[in-house]
Design an enzyme around this catalytic site. Structure first.
Site, PDB file in Angstrom:
ATOM      1  N   GLY A 216       1.099   5.318   1.474  1.00 49.40           N
ATOM      2  CA  GLY A 216       0.533   6.294   2.411  1.00 49.40           C
ATOM      3  C   GLY A 216       1.085   7.672   2.128  1.00 49.40           C
ATOM      4  O   GLY A 216       1.634   7.928   1.045  1.00 49.40           O
ATOM      5  N   THR A 217       0.964   8.525   3.115  1.00 47.94           N
ATOM      6  CA  THR A 217       1.385   9.914   2.953  1.00 47.94           C
ATOM      7  C   THR A 217       2.886  10.037   2.724  1.00 47.94           C
ATOM      8  O   THR A 217       3.350  10.889   1.987  1.00 47.94           O
ATOM      9  CB  THR A 217       1.026  10.700   4.230  1.00 47.94           C
TER      10      THR A 217
ATOM     11  N   GLY B  75       0.840  -1.193   0.000  1.00 45.58           N
ATOM     12  CA  GLY B  75       0.000   0.000   0.000  1.00 45.58           C
ATOM     13  C   GLY B  75       0.869   1.233   0.000  1.00 45.58           C
ATOM     14  O   GLY B  75       2.087   1.148   0.167  1.00 45.58           O
TER      15      GLY B  75
ATOM     16  N   GLY C  91       5.224   7.489   1.984  1.00 44.93           N
ATOM     17  CA  GLY C  91       5.938   6.547   1.123  1.00 44.93           C
ATOM     18  C   GLY C  91       5.167   5.251   1.007  1.00 44.93           C
ATOM     19  O   GLY C  91       4.008   5.170   1.406  1.00 44.93           O
ATOM     20  N   LYS C  92       5.868   4.243   0.451  1.00 41.31           N
ATOM     21  CA  LYS C  92       5.194   2.959   0.201  1.00 41.31           C
ATOM     22  C   LYS C  92       5.440   1.986   1.338  1.00 41.31           C
ATOM     23  O   LYS C  92       6.432   2.084   2.051  1.00 41.31           O
ATOM     24  CB  LYS C  92       5.759   2.344  -1.072  1.00 41.31           C
TER      25      LYS C  92
ATOM     26  N   ASP D 212      -3.649   9.489  14.698  1.00 32.89           N
ATOM     27  CA  ASP D 212      -4.059   9.206  13.330  1.00 32.89           C
ATOM     28  C   ASP D 212      -4.729   7.829  13.245  1.00 32.89           C
ATOM     29  O   ASP D 212      -4.452   7.049  12.347  1.00 32.89           O
ATOM     30  CB  ASP D 212      -2.818   9.274  12.423  1.00 32.89           C
TER      31      ASP D 212
HETATM   32  P1  ATP Z   1      -0.278   7.241   6.568  1.00 32.13           P
HETATM   33  O1  ATP Z   1       0.861   7.506   5.670  1.00 32.13           O
HETATM   34  O2  ATP Z   1      -0.975   8.478   7.010  1.00 32.13           O
HETATM   35  O3  ATP Z   1       0.090   6.320   7.678  1.00 32.13           O
HETATM   36  P2  ATP Z   1      -1.596   4.977   5.510  1.00 32.13           P
HETATM   37  O4  ATP Z   1      -1.793   4.314   6.827  1.00 32.13           O
HETATM   38  O5  ATP Z   1      -2.661   4.803   4.495  1.00 32.13           O
HETATM   39  O6  ATP Z   1      -1.380   6.493   5.700  1.00 32.13           O
HETATM   40  P3  ATP Z   1       0.849   3.538   5.254  1.00 32.13           P
HETATM   41  O7  ATP Z   1       1.023   3.492   6.733  1.00 32.13           O
HETATM   42  O8  ATP Z   1       2.009   3.921   4.422  1.00 32.13           O
HETATM   43  O9  ATP Z   1      -0.265   4.514   4.833  1.00 32.13           O
HETATM   44  O10 ATP Z   1       0.293   2.113   4.781  1.00 32.13           O
HETATM   45  C1  ATP Z   1      -0.197   1.905   3.481  1.00 32.13           C
HETATM   46  C2  ATP Z   1      -0.937   0.583   3.414  1.00 32.13           C
HETATM   47  O11 ATP Z   1      -0.019  -0.485   3.526  1.00 32.13           O
HETATM   48  C3  ATP Z   1      -1.939   0.382   4.538  1.00 32.13           C
HETATM   49  O12 ATP Z   1      -3.172   0.939   4.212  1.00 32.13           O
HETATM   50  C4  ATP Z   1      -1.999  -1.136   4.656  1.00 32.13           C
HETATM   51  O13 ATP Z   1      -2.956  -1.649   3.765  1.00 32.13           O
HETATM   52  C5  ATP Z   1      -0.612  -1.566   4.219  1.00 32.13           C
HETATM   53  N1  ATP Z   1       0.203  -1.860   5.410  1.00 32.13           N
HETATM   54  C6  ATP Z   1       0.816  -0.977   6.211  1.00 32.13           C
HETATM   55  N2  ATP Z   1       1.475  -1.583   7.208  1.00 32.13           N
HETATM   56  C7  ATP Z   1       1.276  -2.901   7.044  1.00 32.13           C
HETATM   57  C8  ATP Z   1       1.680  -4.087   7.780  1.00 32.13           C
HETATM   58  N3  ATP Z   1       2.446  -4.001   8.869  1.00 32.13           N
HETATM   59  N4  ATP Z   1       1.264  -5.284   7.333  1.00 32.13           N
HETATM   60  C9  ATP Z   1       0.494  -5.372   6.232  1.00 32.13           C
HETATM   61  N5  ATP Z   1       0.073  -4.314   5.510  1.00 32.13           N
HETATM   62  C10 ATP Z   1       0.445  -3.090   5.890  1.00 32.13           C
END
Ligand code: ATP
Ligand code: MG
Length: 522
Positions: free
Chosen positions: A31-32, A29, A34-35, A145
């Site tokens: 997010g804000t 996934g 990075g990946k 958050d």
């Molecule tokens: P933010 O950057 O504000 O945290 P976010 O939570 O959408 O926003 P990320 O934390 O970068 O972004 O995570 C992106 C996606 O990656 C998540 O929505 C989730 O689906 C997947 N993900 C994140 N962490 C894990 C993990 N530990 N195990 C499995 N999938 C994960």
């Protein structure tokens, strides 16, 4: 980061990326900042999630020591419902955060698919979330958050909260926020731009989450952002008829617009709706009744982790500053013991620092104010073999597996982390020219060829958990097939030869143990 070429299925050339000891795979996934990528620990096959933060999105390139200390502390966070941060790897271009992997997807995809949940299921998820939030608040970390993307599930459908502690680092480290997440979960004081964001903002978000679990929809929703903000600030939301009056009272208390009147985490914990079927492991009683007794082991661990002298930690403990990172570290280490204790009863499934929590115990829940001492104390003789499931989160181990007492073990004891111990073992075996087969990350079959006779000596290495922080690497002799055949043939000759042969086999086994111990002790 290293890259290498490999052959994919259909002889397609694929690029393999490595960072540290991890092979990087698909994107999970974005997010804000990075990946998030899927990763595998090369030596053990452990699955991880790797959050990649590009340094270009960080204003301040040098992480000041304060942030370093915060990250060191985040690595100490150990809770069955919080994604564990294993390691942070820094390169000139990126920061890689290696985390526990949650394979069950996001909680809200689960709700989207199932619609509103049964009250008992909603309560189970909510109790797990509050247990994690409470743990972090007690250690001075506010999430700020909490939103669907940060509530993940493992494959046993247990909640794993992601990104706890990141908001602190983001603020202090001046990470650039390029976009803003969904405002549906934000507290009224947050959208009003008030600077202070304490534990009460997480309580608000948990109220929204509870509503979504029970109703399958959001209490405040509007496509138009200004109208949405207005709704949040008014705090008026619909209460469906099917909701139990007890949970309605809890929701109204959690979604109070005035943060001063809003429920605290303690209020939630005491609420009758929350208390129903509350698993005991979520709120273990305090570890040590007498908080004036200093835990010397915990002090030594802080000294080691932060590379500081004992006196510095002692002074930190006397400090009035609740945000003193050394003090937080000490409290975390002591607190982790009580979580480990409460779970030790459930044998291997208790080893949750890298996996799943134990099955919901059927014991009566105790009230958080209950001050009776924990019945589960670490005991040096109580040891549990570590299995793959401890890493993968698979709870295929029979529920309530009794913890066995073993009389004797031939092996060596260590207080390093289990994966580190195994990594040392692999290195030592490589140096010694042993061959091995991995039965699970904590159980390996090892063999060595005797250059004179051409036969093999085999043994098994199993890592056991002795107490909450020590492990025993146990050596077991295996009479391998080749030797069994030799022994059978010999039987036809004399019994003296026979015993000589097995004696020889045992001697070779001890030689193997000695070589391994010597190599590990280097
Ligand atoms: P933010 O950057 O504000 O945290 P976010 O939570 O959408 O926003 P990320 O934390 O970068 O972004 O995570 C992106 C996606 O990656 C998540 O929505 C989730 O689906 C997947 N993900 C994140 N962490 C894990 C993990 N530990 N195990 C499995 N999938 C994960
Ligand atoms: Mg996230």
């Amino acid at each position: 980061m290293e890259t290498s070429q490999g052959q994919g299925p259909g002889s397609q050339t694929i690029t393999l990326m490595k960072i540290g000891h991890y092979q990087i795979g698909n994107t999970l996934g974005a997010g804000t900042f990075g990946k998030v990528k899927y990763g595998v620990h090369i030596l053990t096959g452990t699955k991880v999630a790797i959050k990649i933060l590009n340094r270009r999105t960080i204003k301040n390139l040098d992480m000041v020591s304060k942030i370093k200390r915060e990250i060191t502390n985040l690595k100490l966070f150990r809770h069955p419902h919080i994604i564990k941060l294993y390691q942070v790897i820094s390169t000139p271009t990126d920061i890689f955060m290696v985390m526990e992997y949650a394979s069950g997807g996001e909680l809200f995809d689960y709700i989207k698919e199932k619609g509103k949940l049964k009250e008992s299921e909603a309560r189970r998820f909510f109790q797990q979330i509050i247990s994690g939030v409470d743990y972090c608040h007690r250690h001075m970390v506010v999430h700020r958050d909490l939103k669907p993307e940060n509530l993940l599930l493992d494959h046993n459908l247990h909640v794993k909260i992601a990104d706890f502690g990141l908001s602190n680092i983001m603020v202090d480290g001046e990470f650039l926020r390029t976009s803003c997440g969904s405002p549906n979960y934000a507290a009224p004081e947050v959208i009003s731009g008030k600077l202070y964001a304490g534990p009460e903002v997480d309580v608000w978000s948990c109220g929204i989450i509870l509503y979504a679990l029970l109703c399958g929809s959001l209490p405040f929703d509007d496509e138009n952002v200004p109208s949405l903000f207005k709704k949040i600030k008014n705090g008026v939301f619909q209460i469906p008829d099917y909701l139990n009056q007890s949970v309605v009272r809890l929701l109204l208390h959690m979604l109070m617009v005035d943060p001063m009147k809003r429920a605290t985490v303690d209020d939630i914990k005491k609420h009758e709706w929350f208390q129903k079927d509350l698993p005991a492991y979520l709120f273990p009683p305090p570890y040590d009744m007498d908080s004036s007794v200093i835990d010397q082991d915990a002090i030594s661990e802080v000294c080691e982790k932060f590379q500081v002298e004992t006196v510095e930690v002692q002074n930190a403990l006397l400090s009035e500053d609740p945000h003193n990172q050394l003090k937080i570290a000490y409290n975390l280490i002591v607190d982790n013991k009580r979580f480990a204790d409460a779970n030790a009863l459930y044998s291997i499934s208790a080893f949750y620092s890298a996996g799943s929590p134990p099955p919901a115990p059927q014991t009566p829940a105790f009230s958080p104010s209950d001050s009776s001492p924990s019945p589960f104390r670490p005991h040096p003789e109580r040891i549990a073999p570590l299995r793959e499931r401890a890493l993968s989160g698979d709870r295929g181990v029979p529920k309530g597996t009794p913890v066995k007492r073993a009389k004797w073990h031939l092996g060596i004891r260590s207080q390093s982390k289990p994966l580190d111990i195994m990594s040392e073992v692999y290195k030592a075996m490589k140096v010694l020219g042993f061959e091995w087969k991995v039965l699970n990350p904590f159980l390996i079959r090892v063999r060595r060829r005797n250059a004179m006779t051409g036969s093999y000596v085999q043994m098994a290495l199993q890592l056991y958990q002795v107490d909450y922080k020590s492990y025993l690497l146990d050596f077991k002799i295996i009479s391998n097939n080749t030797n069994e055949i030799v022994l059978q043939e010999k039987k036809a000759i004399t019994s003296e030869d026979d015993s000589q042969m097995s004696c020889h086999h045992v001697m070779e086994f001890f030689e193997m143990c000695a070589a391994l111990i010597t190599e590990l002790a280097r």
